[in-house]
Design a protein around this motif. Structure first.
Motif, short mmCIF file in Angstrom:
data_model
loop_
_atom_site.label_atom_id
_atom_site.label_comp_id
_atom_site.label_asym_id
_atom_site.label_seq_id
_atom_site.Cartn_x
_atom_site.Cartn_y
_atom_site.Cartn_z
N VAL A 112 -2.15 53.54 79.68
CA VAL A 112 -2.98 54.57 80.32
C VAL A 112 -4.21 54.77 79.45
CG1 VAL A 112 -3.14 57.02 80.92
CG2 VAL A 112 -1.05 55.73 81.48
N ASP A 113 -5.37 54.75 80.06
CA ASP A 113 -6.62 54.93 79.31
C ASP A 113 -7.07 56.38 79.27
OD1 ASP A 113 -7.16 52.05 78.89
OD2 ASP A 113 -7.36 52.02 81.07
N ILE A 114 -6.80 57.11 80.37
CA ILE A 114 -7.25 58.50 80.48
C ILE A 114 -6.10 59.31 81.05
CG2 ILE A 114 -8.89 60.08 81.54
CD1 ILE A 114 -10.82 57.63 81.79
N LEU A 115 -5.76 60.40 80.40
CA LEU A 115 -4.69 61.29 80.85
C LEU A 115 -5.30 62.64 81.20
CD1 LEU A 115 -1.74 62.31 81.19
CD2 LEU A 115 -1.76 62.77 78.70
N VAL A 116 -4.99 63.12 82.40
CA VAL A 116 -5.41 64.46 82.82
C VAL A 116 -4.15 65.31 82.96
CG1 VAL A 116 -6.59 65.85 84.56
CG2 VAL A 116 -7.42 63.54 84.03
N ASN A 117 -3.93 66.20 82.00
CA ASN A 117 -2.81 67.14 82.06
C ASN A 117 -3.23 68.34 82.90
OD1 ASN A 117 -0.62 66.04 80.55
ND2 ASN A 117 -1.78 66.38 78.67
N ARG A 160 -4.28 54.65 70.89
CA ARG A 160 -4.66 54.46 69.50
C ARG A 160 -4.71 52.98 69.13
NH1 ARG A 160 -1.38 58.59 65.76
NH2 ARG A 160 -3.20 58.26 64.40
N GLU A 161 -3.78 52.23 69.67
CA GLU A 161 -3.77 50.79 69.38
C GLU A 161 -5.00 50.10 69.97
OE1 GLU A 161 -0.95 46.86 70.21
OE2 GLU A 161 -0.23 48.87 70.68
N ARG A 162 -5.39 50.51 71.18
CA ARG A 162 -6.56 49.91 71.84
C ARG A 162 -7.86 50.54 71.37
NH1 ARG A 162 -2.83 50.63 75.95
NH2 ARG A 162 -3.86 52.54 76.65
N ARG A 163 -7.75 51.63 70.61
CA ARG A 163 -8.92 52.36 70.09
C ARG A 163 -9.81 52.85 71.23
NH1 ARG A 163 -8.90 52.14 64.76
NH2 ARG A 163 -10.99 53.03 64.60
N TYR A 164 -9.14 53.35 72.25
CA TYR A 164 -9.85 54.04 73.34
C TYR A 164 -8.86 54.95 74.06
CZ TYR A 164 -12.28 55.28 77.57
OH TYR A 164 -12.85 56.03 78.57
N GLY A 165 -9.28 56.20 74.29
CA GLY A 165 -8.45 57.10 75.07
C GLY A 165 -9.13 58.42 75.29
N ARG A 166 -8.85 59.02 76.44
CA ARG A 166 -9.36 60.35 76.76
C ARG A 166 -8.19 61.19 77.25
NH1 ARG A 166 -12.77 58.58 74.18
NH2 ARG A 166 -14.75 57.67 74.81
N VAL A 167 -8.02 62.37 76.69
CA VAL A 167 -7.01 63.31 77.15
C VAL A 167 -7.73 64.57 77.59
CG1 VAL A 167 -4.99 64.69 76.58
CG2 VAL A 167 -5.24 62.39 75.60
N ILE A 168 -7.55 64.94 78.86
CA ILE A 168 -8.18 66.12 79.44
C ILE A 168 -7.10 67.14 79.73
CG2 ILE A 168 -9.73 66.98 81.22
CD1 ILE A 168 -10.91 64.67 79.53
N PHE A 210 -9.94 64.46 72.85
CA PHE A 210 -9.25 65.51 73.61
C PHE A 210 -10.29 66.52 74.09
CE2 PHE A 210 -6.23 63.63 70.83
CZ PHE A 210 -4.99 63.70 71.46
N THR A 211 -10.19 66.90 75.37
CA THR A 211 -11.07 67.92 75.93
C THR A 211 -10.23 69.05 76.50
OG1 THR A 211 -12.84 66.36 76.51
CG2 THR A 211 -12.78 68.45 77.70
N ALA A 247 -15.67 66.14 82.54
CA ALA A 247 -15.05 66.09 81.22
C ALA A 247 -14.76 64.65 80.81
CB ALA A 247 -13.76 66.91 81.22
N ILE A 248 -14.38 63.82 81.77
CA ILE A 248 -14.11 62.42 81.48
C ILE A 248 -15.40 61.69 81.11
CG2 ILE A 248 -13.36 60.23 82.50
CD1 ILE A 248 -11.32 61.87 84.13
N VAL A 249 -16.47 62.00 81.81
CA VAL A 249 -17.75 61.33 81.55
C VAL A 249 -18.32 61.75 80.20
CG1 VAL A 249 -20.15 61.08 82.32
CG2 VAL A 249 -18.29 61.10 84.01
N HIS A 250 -18.36 63.04 79.94
CA HIS A 250 -19.04 63.56 78.75
C HIS A 250 -18.10 63.76 77.56
CE1 HIS A 250 -22.57 64.23 81.23
NE2 HIS A 250 -21.80 64.85 82.11
#
Length: 286
Positions: A112-117, A160-168, A210-211, A247-250
């Motif tokens: 998963v690249d982006i998680l929206v909780n 973390r392994e891929r060195r890319y992630g967004r958590v909203i 994290f946002t 939030a994902i964009v910025h």
């Protein structure tokens, strides 16, 4: 209203003058095309609206929610519009079911690249009606905090392994100015905010961010039972969904209404005044 025009200039007044100036980081399509985006609480309200926008922008959307019929309908809406979407029915109150769903998603999509909780439970009950209801605090923590933590712990190793992630994390504006009468709900969201702050301190150099969105009132089924909100200024689910996409964009560290952020500043300077303001608001029934 523009996609970022939701910012409040006052407690319940929508900003109709457009977005605050800030450095652009590209479009939603640039941010999510080819990305795997997991959205919880995706069968209705904010989550559904955000998932539809994400699918239209080119994301592979992984929708998680308890209500299977509504979840399947939201997934079909994305696919019919030309997007990619997959439904994962799950009661996030169930720890074992949540962990099994995460494992299935990772097996199906490789990460998963982006998680929206976004999934959450709100309870309005004042202190004098809560003395024998410790379970209110337990069940809000179970969904609003522990389920979100399980989601993060499941997807963060790959990010973390891929060195890319967004958590909203979709929180509440009450986390900024207090929520008398909503103590169980606000506390559970505050816990999610704090654990994310700690996680961010460990992952910043790995391009995993994290946002926290301190979301104002949104016209969803969650607030429908409270008649006080029928005429209150609020966002539509579609407007709130666009806030999530912004939030994902910025990927700012925090997003919230101006009034709430000013109140937090007052709280830091003079807690007594902030407490008095919260008490007046509760006593007046607001």
């Amino acid at each position: 209203m523009t996609s970022t025009g939701w910012w409040f200039q006052a407690k319940h007044a929508l900003d109709t003058r457009g977005p605050f100036p800030r450095r652009r980081r590209g479009t939603l399509a640039e941010a999510v095309t080819g990305r795997r985006v997991l959205v919880t609480g995706a069968s209705s309200g904010i989550g559904r609206a955000a998932a539809i926008d994400l699918g239209a922008a080119g994301a592979t959307v992984l929708l998680v929610a308890r209500r299977e019929t509504e979840l399947d309908e939201a997934t079909r809406t994305i696919v019919t519009g030309g997007g990619k979407a997959f439904a994962y029915p799950c009661d996030l109150n169930d720890a074992a079911a949540t962990e099994a769903t995460i494992a299935r998603i990772l097996d199906d999509h490789g990460g998963v690249d982006i998680l929206v909780n976004n999934a959450g439970r709100s309870i309005r009950r004042p202190l004098d009606q809560s003395y024998d209801r410790a379970h209110d605090f337990e069940r809000t923590m179970r969904l609003n905090y522990l389920a979100a933590v399980r989601m993060m712990l499941g997807v963060l190793p790959g990010m973390r392994e891929r060195r890319y992630g967004r958590v909203i994390n979709v929180l509440s504006a009450a986390n900024l100015f207090g929520g008398p009468g909503y103590s169980a709900y606000v506390a559970s969201k505050a816990a999610l905010d704090e654990v994310s702050t700690s996680f961010q301190g460990e992952t910043l150099s790995e391009n995993v961010t994290f946002t926290s969105i301190y979301m104002p009132l949104v016209r969803t089924a969650m607030v429908a039972p409270d008649n006080r909100y029928l005429k209150a200024a609020s966002l539509s689910p579609e407007e709130a969904g666009r806030v999530v996409c912004d939030a994902i964009v910025h990927h700012p560290r925090r997003m919230g209404p101006t009034f709430g952020r000013l109140t937090r500043l007052v709280d830091a300077i003079s807690t007594e005044r902030a407490d008095a303001a919260r008490h007046r608001r509760f006593a007046s029934g607001i």
